[in-house]
Design a protein around this motif. Sequence first.
Motif, PDB file in Angstrom:
ATOM      1  N   ARG A   8      20.074 -16.794  35.196  1.00 34.59           N
ATOM      2  CA  ARG A   8      20.023 -18.095  34.525  1.00 34.59           C
ATOM      3  C   ARG A   8      20.554 -18.054  33.106  1.00 34.59           C
ATOM      4  N   GLY A   9      21.109 -16.915  32.696  1.00 35.73           N
ATOM      5  CA  GLY A   9      21.584 -16.783  31.328  1.00 35.73           C
ATOM      6  C   GLY A   9      22.668 -17.777  30.976  1.00 35.73           C
ATOM      7  N   ILE A  10      23.638 -17.943  31.875  1.00 34.27           N
ATOM      8  CA  ILE A  10      24.764 -18.837  31.577  1.00 34.27           C
ATOM      9  C   ILE A  10      24.319 -20.294  31.570  1.00 34.27           C
ATOM     10  N   SER A  11      23.452 -20.650  32.506  1.00 36.53           N
ATOM     11  CA  SER A  11      22.962 -22.039  32.513  1.00 36.53           C
ATOM     12  C   SER A  11      22.167 -22.339  31.249  1.00 36.53           C
ATOM     13  N   THR A  12      21.468 -21.330  30.712  1.00 41.89           N
ATOM     14  CA  THR A  12      20.753 -21.512  29.445  1.00 41.89           C
ATOM     15  C   THR A  12      21.726 -21.791  28.314  1.00 41.89           C
ATOM     16  N   MET A  13      22.821 -21.028  28.260  1.00 48.41           N
ATOM     17  CA  MET A  13      23.828 -21.240  27.213  1.00 48.41           C
ATOM     18  C   MET A  13      24.433 -22.638  27.311  1.00 48.41           C
ATOM     19  N   VAL A  14      24.776 -23.040  28.538  1.00 45.47           N
ATOM     20  CA  VAL A  14      25.383 -24.352  28.750  1.00 45.47           C
ATOM     21  C   VAL A  14      24.412 -25.453  28.339  1.00 45.47           C
ATOM     22  N   ASN A  36      23.458 -10.759  27.385  1.00 46.12           N
ATOM     23  CA  ASN A  36      24.316 -10.521  28.548  1.00 46.12           C
ATOM     24  C   ASN A  36      25.368  -9.458  28.249  1.00 46.12           C
ATOM     25  N   SER A  37      25.940  -9.504  27.050  1.00 44.30           N
ATOM     26  CA  SER A  37      26.966  -8.537  26.678  1.00 44.30           C
ATOM     27  C   SER A  37      26.409  -7.117  26.650  1.00 44.30           C
ATOM     28  N   PHE A  38      25.243  -6.940  26.051  1.00 47.39           N
ATOM     29  CA  PHE A  38      24.648  -5.604  25.972  1.00 47.39           C
ATOM     30  C   PHE A  38      24.150  -5.123  27.328  1.00 47.39           C
ATOM     31  N   CYS A  39      23.658  -6.056  28.125  1.00 51.04           N
ATOM     32  CA  CYS A  39      23.046  -5.695  29.405  1.00 51.04           C
ATOM     33  C   CYS A  39      24.082  -5.395  30.478  1.00 51.04           C
ATOM     34  N   HIS A  40      25.113  -6.223  30.563  1.00 52.94           N
ATOM     35  CA  HIS A  40      26.033  -6.152  31.703  1.00 52.94           C
ATOM     36  C   HIS A  40      27.368  -5.481  31.395  1.00 52.94           C
ATOM     37  N   LYS A  90      19.497 -19.937  20.689  1.00 52.68           N
ATOM     38  CA  LYS A  90      19.199 -19.421  22.029  1.00 52.68           C
ATOM     39  C   LYS A  90      20.466 -19.130  22.823  1.00 52.68           C
ATOM     40  N   ALA A  91      21.487 -19.973  22.652  1.00 56.27           N
ATOM     41  CA  ALA A  91      22.741 -19.759  23.375  1.00 56.27           C
ATOM     42  C   ALA A  91      23.435 -18.492  22.903  1.00 56.27           C
ATOM     43  N   LEU A  92      23.479 -18.287  21.589  1.00 58.33           N
ATOM     44  CA  LEU A  92      24.103 -17.080  21.037  1.00 58.33           C
ATOM     45  C   LEU A  92      23.340 -15.832  21.446  1.00 58.33           C
ATOM     46  N   ARG A  93      22.024 -15.922  21.372  1.00 56.75           N
ATOM     47  CA  ARG A  93      21.193 -14.767  21.731  1.00 56.75           C
ATOM     48  C   ARG A  93      21.378 -14.403  23.193  1.00 56.75           C
ATOM     49  N   GLU A  94      21.411 -15.396  24.068  1.00 56.68           N
ATOM     50  CA  GLU A  94      21.572 -15.143  25.503  1.00 56.68           C
ATOM     51  C   GLU A  94      22.925 -14.490  25.779  1.00 56.68           C
ATOM     52  N   SER A  95      23.954 -14.953  25.082  1.00 57.23           N
ATOM     53  CA  SER A  95      25.276 -14.371  25.280  1.00 57.23           C
ATOM     54  C   SER A  95      25.306 -12.912  24.836  1.00 57.23           C
ATOM     55  N   CYS A  96      24.668 -12.616  23.710  1.00 58.25           N
ATOM     56  CA  CYS A  96      24.612 -11.228  23.229  1.00 58.25           C
ATOM     57  C   CYS A  96      23.824 -10.342  24.190  1.00 58.25           C
ATOM     58  N   ILE A 131      34.403 -16.821  38.478  1.00 59.10           N
ATOM     59  CA  ILE A 131      33.951 -17.484  37.252  1.00 59.10           C
ATOM     60  C   ILE A 131      33.437 -18.890  37.530  1.00 59.10           C
ATOM     61  N   GLU A 132      34.123 -19.609  38.430  1.00 59.20           N
ATOM     62  CA  GLU A 132      33.713 -20.998  38.680  1.00 59.20           C
ATOM     63  C   GLU A 132      32.292 -21.112  39.232  1.00 59.20           C
ATOM     64  N   ARG A 133      31.800 -20.044  39.861  1.00 52.42           N
ATOM     65  CA  ARG A 133      30.436 -20.078  40.396  1.00 52.42           C
ATOM     66  C   ARG A 133      29.386 -19.750  39.353  1.00 52.42           C
ATOM     67  N   LEU A 134      29.810 -19.223  38.204  1.00 50.84           N
ATOM     68  CA  LEU A 134      28.854 -18.819  37.189  1.00 50.84           C
ATOM     69  C   LEU A 134      28.103 -20.012  36.619  1.00 50.84           C
ATOM     70  N   MET A 135      28.755 -21.172  36.591  1.00 46.45           N
ATOM     71  CA  MET A 135      28.113 -22.361  36.051  1.00 46.45           C
ATOM     72  C   MET A 135      27.084 -22.944  37.016  1.00 46.45           C
ATOM     73  N   GLU A 136      27.120 -22.468  38.261  1.00 44.93           N
ATOM     74  CA  GLU A 136      26.152 -22.919  39.251  1.00 44.93           C
ATOM     75  C   GLU A 136      24.994 -21.926  39.323  1.00 44.93           C
ATOM     76  N   GLU A 137      23.945 -22.289  40.027  1.00 52.39           N
ATOM     77  CA  GLU A 137      22.848 -21.356  40.231  1.00 52.39           C
ATOM     78  C   GLU A 137      23.323 -20.235  41.146  1.00 52.39           C
ATOM     79  N   HIS A 138      23.083 -18.990  40.744  1.00 52.95           N
ATOM     80  CA  HIS A 138      23.577 -17.849  41.518  1.00 52.95           C
ATOM     81  C   HIS A 138      22.622 -16.670  41.356  1.00 52.95           C
ATOM     82  N   ASP A 139      22.717 -15.747  42.306  1.00 52.40           N
ATOM     83  CA  ASP A 139      21.915 -14.534  42.215  1.00 52.40           C
ATOM     84  C   ASP A 139      22.478 -13.627  41.128  1.00 52.40           C
TER      85      ASP A 139
END
Length: 477
Positions: A353-359, A285-289, A277-283, A322-330
């Motif tokens: 919530r993609g990054i929090s899912t990976m973490v 994000n890469s394709f989407c953003h 799930k972490a790898l998939r979420e990262s991919c 970057i430091e805010r990415l680990m927190e909940e954000h819009d």
Amino acid sequence: MTYQDIEALTIKKEGNSLEFKESTGQLDRSMETLCAFLNGEGGTILYGVKDDGKIIGQTVSDSTKRSIAEAVNRIEPFVDLEITYVAIPGTEKYVIVIFVEEQRFMRPFTYKGRAYQRIESTTTVMPQERYNHLLMERGGKYGWEAMINPDLKIADLDENAILGAVREGIRNGRLPETTIREEIPVILKKFRLLNDGKLNNAAAVLFGKELYDYPQCLLRMARFKGTTKEEFIDNQRAEGNIYELLDAAMAFFFKHLSLSGKINGLYREEELSIPYKALRESCINSFCHRSYHHPGSSVSIAIYDDRVEIRNTGTFPADLPIERLMEEHDSKPQNPIIANVLYKSKILESWGRGISTMVGECKRVGLPAPEINTDGNFVWVVFKYNRSSVVVTPQLPHSYPTATPQLKKVISVIGTATLSAKEIMEIMSLKDKTHFLDKYLYPAIEQGYVGQLHPENPKHPGQKYMLTSKGKALLNE
């Protein structure tokens, strides 16, 4: 800012981010320079300083302040500037300081309707090509994904992929059930991919079949020996729409990341060295953003003995460090049209919530949180793991075969039939025979999925192709 700060600045020479003006009598020209700073990396203008750095100051009245305010208001889009009036000791004069920070995600800026750029200590009118590039980077209605491609037709899109996205959206409650009964143009219009009968670039990225005009729809994958790039174990490239590239990425992970087994109740669960799930979420994000506007760009996956790196072109919003990415954000997607379709089709699970899912997934199995990096041009995520800590199982899950999307397409087209190359190409709506042979047919033969009617003579005029037992097994899966 103090007078000592002014003195320190005047020691420097004028350049990419510093300009001296004797007075606001040169206001018009200085606003062009300010515009150029905004289109670059920011900068400072000092009024009351000669070209050689000598501080002479100037008187400041209410009229002076109004003139500056009126001039600044002619810069578009609106930006909040820092204007400081620094008194010169022992006089009634001031040095006026206007400072602007870098505004990467608001560029291009114009002054009186014209855009400017800074090259060393010279301000010039910005070339049209550079202006268009900055517009695409800004996004919104000017973004690359929203730009119309007049040569792109609905026939160039994969109807099965479109309907598949709709079915997933309905199954997960993100699209109404009536959507599946609508015509393809209506669906595309609702996805904001079709406007006035014309398709935009996002339509190709999401559902394109043959993407000759979109070389950036590329995924590069490599498995390296050890922890450096000195030696390849495997090196692959996949071309296609987002759904095809995501399949190819996950197949590559299952091919090269060890599987471990653990008992959960009465069942044995399979786990990759890094959670799926972490790898998939990262991919995703890469394709989407990612930034798509550069034709030579791509997403890349590099697997080493101690880590996995997933890299894409792009960066984060200026107001989201970057430091805010680990927190909940819009969520502020770089490509909102693409992100919306992926969300509706349940590829993108939820906003922000993609990054929090990976973490969370990495912590669940005792791995460190992924490292997220950017240099302003690229974003890359690093997952660290220890190969010696897993128990390897030789088989791969049947749900994720290592076949590429192109290979799976050939197998599904041939099915139980025996077809010529021309017949396969016609069914797949392909016209470039060299591309078909190199990307589809030859790899299928080389990997043992497709056999030849006349294997002793590959160039036989009556040559036809059928699935081998290996190909039939994959077709059944």
